[in-house]
Design a protein around this motif. Structure first.
Motif, PDB file in Angstrom:
ATOM      1  N   ARG A  29       0.633  -1.070  -0.211  1.00 18.89           N
ATOM      2  CA  ARG A  29      -0.492  -0.117   0.359  1.00 18.89           C
ATOM      3  C   ARG A  29       0.909   1.276  -0.336  1.00 18.89           C
ATOM      4  N   ARG A  30       2.508   1.064   0.343  1.00 17.75           N
ATOM      5  CA  ARG A  30       2.916   2.085   0.392  1.00 17.75           C
ATOM      6  C   ARG A  30       4.318   2.266  -0.522  1.00 17.75           C
ATOM      7  N   LEU A  31       4.005   1.922  -1.893  1.00 17.70           N
ATOM      8  CA  LEU A  31       4.766   1.587  -2.067  1.00 17.70           C
ATOM      9  C   LEU A  31       3.972   1.724  -4.259  1.00 17.70           C
ATOM     10  N   ASN A  32       5.320   1.428  -4.935  1.00 17.42           N
ATOM     11  CA  ASN A  32       4.799   1.439  -6.473  1.00 17.42           C
ATOM     12  C   ASN A  32       6.262   1.119  -6.729  1.00 17.42           C
ATOM     13  N   MET A  33       5.889   0.664  -8.165  1.00 16.09           N
ATOM     14  CA  MET A  33       7.412   0.695  -9.413  1.00 16.09           C
ATOM     15  C   MET A  33       7.205   1.143 -10.379  1.00 16.09           C
ATOM     16  N   ALA A  34       7.910   1.384 -11.251  1.00 12.01           N
ATOM     17  CA  ALA A  34       7.997   1.429 -12.735  1.00 12.01           C
ATOM     18  C   ALA A  34       8.991   1.002 -13.349  1.00 12.01           C
ATOM     19  N   SER A  35       8.926   0.423 -14.786  1.00  7.95           N
ATOM     20  CA  SER A  35      10.437  -0.346 -15.344  1.00  7.95           C
ATOM     21  C   SER A  35      10.017   0.186 -16.878  1.00  7.95           C
ATOM     22  N   GLY A  36      11.829  -0.025 -17.323  1.00  8.59           N
ATOM     23  CA  GLY A  36      11.958   0.690 -17.996  1.00  8.59           C
ATOM     24  C   GLY A  36      11.090   0.552 -19.789  1.00  8.59           C
ATOM     25  N   ASN A  37      10.986  -0.940 -19.157  1.00  6.57           N
ATOM     26  CA  ASN A  37      10.077  -1.612 -20.268  1.00  6.57           C
ATOM     27  C   ASN A  37       8.767  -1.547 -20.121  1.00  6.57           C
ATOM     28  N   ALA A  38       7.634  -0.797 -19.644  1.00  4.82           N
ATOM     29  CA  ALA A  38       6.583  -0.569 -19.482  1.00  4.82           C
ATOM     30  C   ALA A  38       5.808  -1.007 -20.172  1.00  4.82           C
ATOM     31  N   SER A  39       4.287  -1.686 -20.279  1.00  4.81           N
ATOM     32  CA  SER A  39       3.920  -2.287 -21.066  1.00  4.81           C
ATOM     33  C   SER A  39       1.878  -2.583 -21.296  1.00  4.81           C
ATOM     34  N   PHE A  40       1.191  -1.452 -21.356  1.00  4.10           N
ATOM     35  CA  PHE A  40      -0.077  -1.132 -20.680  1.00  4.10           C
ATOM     36  C   PHE A  40      -0.895  -1.576 -21.343  1.00  4.10           C
ATOM     37  N   LEU A  41      -1.935  -1.490 -21.486  1.00  2.00           N
ATOM     38  CA  LEU A  41      -3.176  -2.469 -22.473  1.00  2.00           C
ATOM     39  C   LEU A  41      -3.080  -0.807 -23.716  1.00  2.00           C
ATOM     40  N   TRP A  42      -2.637  -1.364 -25.588  1.00  2.00           N
ATOM     41  CA  TRP A  42      -2.900  -0.637 -26.568  1.00  2.00           C
ATOM     42  C   TRP A  42      -4.165   0.364 -26.423  1.00  2.00           C
ATOM     43  N   SER A  43      -5.059  -0.173 -26.818  1.00  4.36           N
ATOM     44  CA  SER A  43      -5.929   0.470 -26.949  1.00  4.36           C
ATOM     45  C   SER A  43      -6.526   1.897 -25.357  1.00  4.36           C
ATOM     46  N   LEU A  44      -5.802   1.366 -24.181  1.00  6.85           N
ATOM     47  CA  LEU A  44      -6.517   2.372 -23.389  1.00  6.85           C
ATOM     48  C   LEU A  44      -6.230   3.652 -23.530  1.00  6.85           C
ATOM     49  N   ARG A  45      -6.643   4.885 -23.320  1.00  5.42           N
ATOM     50  CA  ARG A  45      -5.707   6.555 -23.433  1.00  5.42           C
ATOM     51  C   ARG A  45      -5.332   6.154 -22.447  1.00  5.42           C
ATOM     52  N   VAL A  46      -3.977   7.651 -22.439  1.00  8.96           N
ATOM     53  CA  VAL A  46      -3.432   8.046 -20.918  1.00  8.96           C
ATOM     54  C   VAL A  46      -4.735   8.343 -19.481  1.00  8.96           C
ATOM     55  N   GLU A  47      -5.542   8.959 -19.667  1.00  4.27           N
ATOM     56  CA  GLU A  47      -5.966   9.403 -18.906  1.00  4.27           C
ATOM     57  C   GLU A  47      -6.696   7.956 -18.483  1.00  4.27           C
ATOM     58  N   GLU A  48      -7.157   7.177 -19.156  1.00  2.00           N
ATOM     59  CA  GLU A  48      -7.543   6.110 -18.795  1.00  2.00           C
ATOM     60  C   GLU A  48      -7.270   4.856 -17.734  1.00  2.00           C
ATOM     61  N   ILE A  49      -5.462   4.878 -17.969  1.00  2.00           N
ATOM     62  CA  ILE A  49      -4.825   3.747 -17.751  1.00  2.00           C
ATOM     63  C   ILE A  49      -4.585   4.604 -16.369  1.00  2.00           C
ATOM     64  N   LEU A  50      -4.263   5.403 -16.296  1.00  2.00           N
ATOM     65  CA  LEU A  50      -4.241   6.337 -15.226  1.00  2.00           C
ATOM     66  C   LEU A  50      -5.253   6.071 -13.878  1.00  2.00           C
ATOM     67  N   ALA A  51      -6.417   6.199 -14.342  1.00  2.00           N
ATOM     68  CA  ALA A  51      -7.985   6.139 -13.539  1.00  2.00           C
ATOM     69  C   ALA A  51      -7.518   4.895 -13.201  1.00  2.00           C
ATOM     70  N   PHE A  52      -7.389   3.884 -14.257  1.00  2.00           N
ATOM     71  CA  PHE A  52      -7.897   2.073 -13.682  1.00  2.00           C
ATOM     72  C   PHE A  52      -6.650   2.352 -12.482  1.00  2.00           C
ATOM     73  N   TYR A  53      -6.085   2.505 -12.548  1.00  2.00           N
ATOM     74  CA  TYR A  53      -4.697   1.954 -11.374  1.00  2.00           C
ATOM     75  C   TYR A  53      -4.723   2.869 -10.453  1.00  2.00           C
ATOM     76  N   GLY A  54      -5.766   4.244 -10.292  1.00  2.00           N
ATOM     77  CA  GLY A  54      -6.327   5.315  -9.123  1.00  2.00           C
ATOM     78  C   GLY A  54      -7.559   4.094  -8.316  1.00  2.00           C
ATOM     79  N   ARG A  55      -8.240   3.504  -9.703  1.00  2.00           N
ATOM     80  CA  ARG A  55      -8.958   3.363  -8.921  1.00  2.00           C
ATOM     81  C   ARG A  55      -8.286   1.383  -8.418  1.00  2.00           C
ATOM     82  N   LEU A  56      -7.442   0.455  -8.506  1.00  2.00           N
ATOM     83  CA  LEU A  56      -7.238  -0.318  -7.965  1.00  2.00           C
ATOM     84  C   LEU A  56      -6.267   0.406  -6.384  1.00  2.00           C
TER      85      LEU A  56
END
Length: 311
Positions: A83-110
């Protein structure tokens, strides 16, 4: 106060059915990382960097050893840590069809955000990571640099106290890398975020990191500040002299000279301290009658340390 305290972490990966193979990724790694620090993990491919980050981020369990992350035991309290950490990779991969704001909103809901709080956080991250003009662009249409900035934005959605960055500027052009490094430095400066990053770029480590660990073959070979490592590995200052060959012949044996290379009329002397040795060397050349046509002094680079340790 420590953000991470790890002792003797070991991890072995096993593969194959008929012919079992074992790869020892970590061989007794110990680390102590203060809160609010930026800590760098450097090493060649296959050294164990990503495995180490994955264990500290609770994505893998070590075979042996123990660790305390933000005051919680790695094995006993992984949920409290996540709950208190997070991680980012130099080889990041998200669902190709989602928009930037949709990706951030999805992870915000998590992380439990919804309604106005979620929208406000998405707006804030889009602005902080310079994604405003791209917020409605699909992921597969983003450049490599924008994908990296989106990965960084995603990793900040829960305002982490501890952030793991695996090759955060991998494949980026220099101008974008500078902006990403500035954002990383600002996280520590503005929020006191503890950051652990892996990188192949010596300049990045030297610019950002308070302390650096060199890892190879699953072992930490050296640990300290950039300057400490340069002194410890005896990668000294370089004094380059344009001088005739006769005068250069005696310099290699002078006290404090670690290495001497002569090429194209230049003598490059690696010395323990340029400030201490330059006057002595010039005096020696003057007494021998040699003519010095040019003098250059270069400080050692972290890359020199890396080369020495990677041999």
């Amino acid at each position: 106060m420590l953000a991470i305290e790890a002792h003797d972490l070991e991890k072995t990966f096993r593969s194959g059915c008929l012919r079992r193979r074992e790869t020892r990724a970590l061989r007794g790694v110990s680390l102590s990382i203060p809160r609010g620090a930026i800590f760098g993990v450097l090493g060649p491919n296959g050294a164990g960097k990503t495995t180490l980050l994955s264990i500290l981020a609770t994505l893998l369990l070590p075979d042996r050893g123990r660790a305390t992350i933000l005051g919680h035991d790695l094995r006993q309290e992984p949920g409290a840590i996540r709950r208190r950490l997070n991680m980012a990779s130099g080889n990041a991969s998200f669902l190709w069809s989602l928009r930037v704001e949709e990706i951030l909103a999805f992870y915000g809901r998590l992380y439990g955000l919804s309604g106005r709080a979620l929208q406000s956080r998405v707006d804030e991250l889009v602005a902080v990571c310079e994604l405003t003009t791209h917020r409605r662009v699909q992921y597969n249409e983003l450049s490599t640099g924008l994908k990296q900035r989106l990965a960084l934005a995603k990793s900040l959605v829960n305002r982490p106290e501890l952030l793991f960055l695996d090759e955060p500027t991998l494949g980026l052009d220099p101008a974008v890398s500078v902006r990403v490094r500035a954002q990383i430095a600002a996280l520590r400066h503005d929020r006191g975020t503890t950051i652990v990053l892996t990188t192949h770029y010596m300049r990045e480590a030297e610019e950002l990191c308070d302390e650096i660990a060199f890892i190879k073959g699953g072992r930490i070979l050296a640990l300290g500040t950039a300057d400490d490592l340069k002194r410890r590995i005896r990668v000294g200052d370089v004094i380059a002299l344009r001088v005739d060959a006769a005068g250069a012949a005696t310099l290699a044996a002078h006290p404090g000279v670690l290495r001497s290379v002569t090429e194209d009329g230049w003598v490059e002397l690696t010395v323990d301290s340029a400030e201490k040795r330059l006057g002595e060397l010039l005096q020696r050349l003057h007494e021998s009658g040699a003519v010095v046509r040019d003098v250059q002094i270069r400080e050692p680079q972290l890359e020199d340390v890396f080369v020495e340790l990677a041999r």
